[in-house]
Design a protein around this motif. Structure first.
Motif, short mmCIF file in Angstrom:
data_model
loop_
_atom_site.label_atom_id
_atom_site.label_comp_id
_atom_site.label_asym_id
_atom_site.label_seq_id
_atom_site.Cartn_x
_atom_site.Cartn_y
_atom_site.Cartn_z
N ARG A 180 27.89 39.89 43.44
CA ARG A 180 28.23 41.11 44.18
C ARG A 180 29.72 41.16 44.50
NH1 ARG A 180 29.08 43.46 49.05
NH2 ARG A 180 28.10 45.50 49.34
N THR A 181 30.31 40.01 44.82
CA THR A 181 31.74 39.91 45.15
C THR A 181 32.42 39.00 44.14
OG1 THR A 181 31.30 40.24 47.51
CG2 THR A 181 33.41 39.24 46.89
N VAL A 182 33.44 39.50 43.47
CA VAL A 182 34.20 38.73 42.50
C VAL A 182 35.67 38.74 42.91
CG1 VAL A 182 34.99 38.62 40.10
CG2 VAL A 182 32.60 39.18 40.60
N SER A 183 36.28 37.56 42.94
CA SER A 183 37.70 37.43 43.32
C SER A 183 38.47 36.81 42.16
CB SER A 183 37.85 36.55 44.56
OG SER A 183 37.18 37.13 45.67
N ILE A 184 39.54 37.46 41.74
CA ILE A 184 40.43 36.96 40.70
C ILE A 184 41.81 36.83 41.32
CG2 ILE A 184 41.37 37.37 38.40
CD1 ILE A 184 38.98 39.17 37.84
N LEU A 185 42.13 35.63 41.79
CA LEU A 185 43.37 35.39 42.52
C LEU A 185 44.30 34.43 41.80
CD1 LEU A 185 41.77 35.04 46.07
CD2 LEU A 185 42.63 37.10 44.96
N HIS A 186 43.96 34.09 40.55
CA HIS A 186 44.78 33.16 39.79
C HIS A 186 44.49 33.36 38.31
CE1 HIS A 186 46.44 29.30 38.40
NE2 HIS A 186 47.16 29.33 39.51
N GLY A 187 45.40 32.89 37.45
CA GLY A 187 45.20 33.03 36.02
C GLY A 187 43.93 32.37 35.53
N SER A 188 43.58 31.21 36.11
CA SER A 188 42.35 30.52 35.71
C SER A 188 41.12 31.33 36.08
CB SER A 188 42.29 29.14 36.35
OG SER A 188 42.32 29.24 37.77
N HIS A 189 41.17 32.02 37.24
CA HIS A 189 40.05 32.89 37.62
C HIS A 189 39.88 34.00 36.60
CE1 HIS A 189 40.88 31.78 42.12
NE2 HIS A 189 40.48 30.75 41.40
N HIS A 190 41.01 34.57 36.16
CA HIS A 190 40.97 35.67 35.21
C HIS A 190 40.32 35.23 33.90
CE1 HIS A 190 43.37 38.73 32.61
NE2 HIS A 190 42.15 39.15 32.86
N LYS A 191 40.72 34.09 33.38
CA LYS A 191 40.15 33.59 32.13
C LYS A 191 38.65 33.32 32.27
CE LYS A 191 44.47 31.50 30.51
NZ LYS A 191 45.16 30.22 30.16
N ARG A 192 38.26 32.76 33.42
CA ARG A 192 36.85 32.44 33.63
C ARG A 192 36.00 33.71 33.69
NH1 ARG A 192 36.85 29.80 38.72
NH2 ARG A 192 38.17 28.29 37.63
N ARG A 205 55.10 37.74 35.51
CA ARG A 205 54.18 38.57 34.74
C ARG A 205 53.02 37.74 34.20
NH1 ARG A 205 55.81 42.70 29.81
NH2 ARG A 205 53.69 43.21 29.16
N ALA A 206 51.82 38.32 34.24
CA ALA A 206 50.62 37.64 33.77
C ALA A 206 49.73 38.65 33.04
CB ALA A 206 49.87 37.01 34.93
N GLU A 207 48.71 38.12 32.35
CA GLU A 207 47.80 39.00 31.61
C GLU A 207 47.10 39.98 32.53
OE1 GLU A 207 45.06 36.67 29.43
OE2 GLU A 207 46.52 35.99 27.93
N LEU A 208 46.84 39.55 33.76
CA LEU A 208 46.13 40.42 34.69
C LEU A 208 46.90 41.70 34.97
CD1 LEU A 208 43.58 40.64 36.42
CD2 LEU A 208 44.82 39.50 38.27
N ASP A 209 48.24 41.66 34.92
CA ASP A 209 49.05 42.85 35.15
C ASP A 209 48.72 43.95 34.13
OD1 ASP A 209 50.50 41.75 37.29
OD2 ASP A 209 51.85 40.73 35.92
N VAL A 210 48.38 43.54 32.93
CA VAL A 210 48.13 44.48 31.84
C VAL A 210 46.65 44.82 31.71
CG1 VAL A 210 48.34 44.86 29.35
CG2 VAL A 210 50.15 43.64 30.59
N GLU A 211 45.78 43.84 32.00
CA GLU A 211 44.36 44.00 31.69
C GLU A 211 43.51 44.46 32.86
OE1 GLU A 211 42.94 40.42 29.94
OE2 GLU A 211 44.41 40.42 28.32
#
Length: 423
Positions: free
Chosen positions: A41-53, A80-86
């Motif tokens: 229900r709650t998803v947190s993406i606060l780091h590059g590793s979170h984003h990949k996971r 800059r990171a992938e999350l900025d674009v995706e």
């Protein structure tokens, strides 16, 4: 076999126990789906590793995206990171998100993000920009235009909007908001250009709750237009103030707050690292001014939130250094505050008071009284308010303050790490 409704209730009761929910998900197919609803229900993406996971998880199990209702995205550094674009693609995959919290993020890392934002996110009702954001006016409005169903908008102190060249927004190619029914708005009052954008773009005629954070005495001048636009409809007003004079300016607005029912006054010591030694004694002057406000009979609740005097991040002003015992001779006027609340309550039988006090040495939030012996030297021997209107006063004490819980914030048992990470 237990009836399906009872099985669902069993799993739902474990919503705060992720380890147990993971075990439930391995029990049977029916339990798995129910447990996944709580787990994701709650998803947190606060780091590059979170984003990949998260990307790997959704690629392997795309059906999990339908369970996400609260999404928090951000990163710990400005690089800059992938999350900025995706991030738009992530939000489109989780197309049932209702609450979006955005920390530090480059929302327009590439020009094509603007094109992708023309795809709307119709289910997002609560949007919070919590990190550092420096946006051009047209980008800011384009971003808001993607969320057509907003009911709550929160802009942190770090959101800065650069006005368009020439100061006019008539030329901006941004579609007007027609579906939005904005009910709650939070912003730092000193952001004059941000307020101008909101006035131009959002239908403030639907606004019911307004929260403003003033940093200086003249900062209300930047939000005069916003205050006038909101005054006819606002029923709940939350103010973080440096002094009572700003409250006097607001309540004496040419367009009166005729529908105001709930007024929440917050001391800056709850949310900042250092405050002036005079805080929070200004609340007594604020209540005295409310007692003279001609529309005070419309009020139904007044909330006062402050750190316990003597335990907050107080700093001695330079001019007080040579005055020995200055702080010892400056006790918080609990007796006067209690008497003023009692007079207001006797003047308005429908009025109630809620006092929130951050008390760092406590273990958990509890309800108490102004005469509680646990307060030590801060307690009152007797309370006029508790004598004349015992059911009209609620006093809560707790170790921490979560500025984003509820509307206006509330006391909590543990330091809100998640909120801190986003901010």
């Amino acid at each position: 076999m237990l009836p399906a409704e009872i099985q669902d209730e069993i799993v739902d009761q474990l919503s705060g126990e992720p380890r147990v929910l993971k075990a439930c998900a391995l029990t049977c197919h029916h339990w798995a789906r129910r447990a996944q609803r709580s787990l994701f229900r709650t998803v947190s993406i606060l780091h590059g590793s979170h984003h990949k996971r998260v990307k790997s998880m959704l690629k392997a199990h795309p059906g999990l995206a339908q369970f996400v209702r609260v999404l928090s995205i951000g990163k710990p550094d400005p690089e800059r990171a992938e999350l900025d674009v995706e991030w738009p693609e992530l939000l489109l995959m989780m197309d049932r998100v209702e609450e979006l919290n955005v920390g530090t993020l480059n929302l327009f890392a590439r020009g094509d993000v603007r094109e992708r934002l023309k795809t709307y996110f119709p289910r997002v009702r609560m949007l919070r920009l919590l990190g550092t954001h420096s946006l051009q006016c047209d980008d800011f409005l384009q971003f808001l235009a993607a969320f057509r169903s907003l009911s709550l908008l929160h802009l942190s102190d770090q959101v800065q909007v650069t006005p368009p060249i020439g100061g006019s927004m008539q030329h901006l190619d941004v579609p007007p908001t027609t579906d939005s029914t904005l009910v709650s708005l939070t912003l730092r009052a000193a952001s004059g250009s941000t307020a101008a954008c909101l006035l131009y773009y959002l239908p403030l005629r639907t606004l019911r709750r307004l929260q403003l954070k003033f940093d200086k005495l003249d900062s209300s001048l930047d939000c005069n237009g916003l205050l006038r636009a909101a005054a006819p409809t606002v029923e709940e007003l939350v103010l973080r103030l440096p002094s009572y004079q700003l409250l006097a300016i607001i309540l004496q607005s040419p367009v009166p707050f005729a529908r105001l029912r709930r007024l929440h006054l917050k001391d800056a010591g709850l949310e900042v690292s250092a405050v002036d030694y005079r805080y929070p004694a200004w609340m007594l002057s604020a209540l005295s001014h409310i007692a003279r406000w001609e529309m005070r009979a419309n009020l139904r609740e007044i909330v006062l939130s402050m750190p316990l005097p003597g335990t907050g991040p107080y700093q001695r002003p330079p001019e007080m250094v040579e005055l020995p015992g200055a702080f010892a001779d400056f006790p918080f006027p609990w007796v006067s505050l209690d008497m003023t609340m009692a007079r207001l309550a006797q003047d308005n039988e429908d009025l109630t008071f809620t006092v929130n006090i951050r008390y760092p040495t406590l273990d958990k939030v509890k309800q108490t009284t102004l005469t509680d012996p646990d307060w030590g030297h801060s307690r009152l021997r007797e309370s006029r308010m508790e004598e004349v209107r015992p059911h009209a006063l609620r006093v809560f004490v707790g170790p921490h303050w979560d500025a984003l819980a509820g509307f206006g914030g509330e006391l909590c048992n543990t330091r809100p790490r998640f909120r801190t990470a986003l901010a």
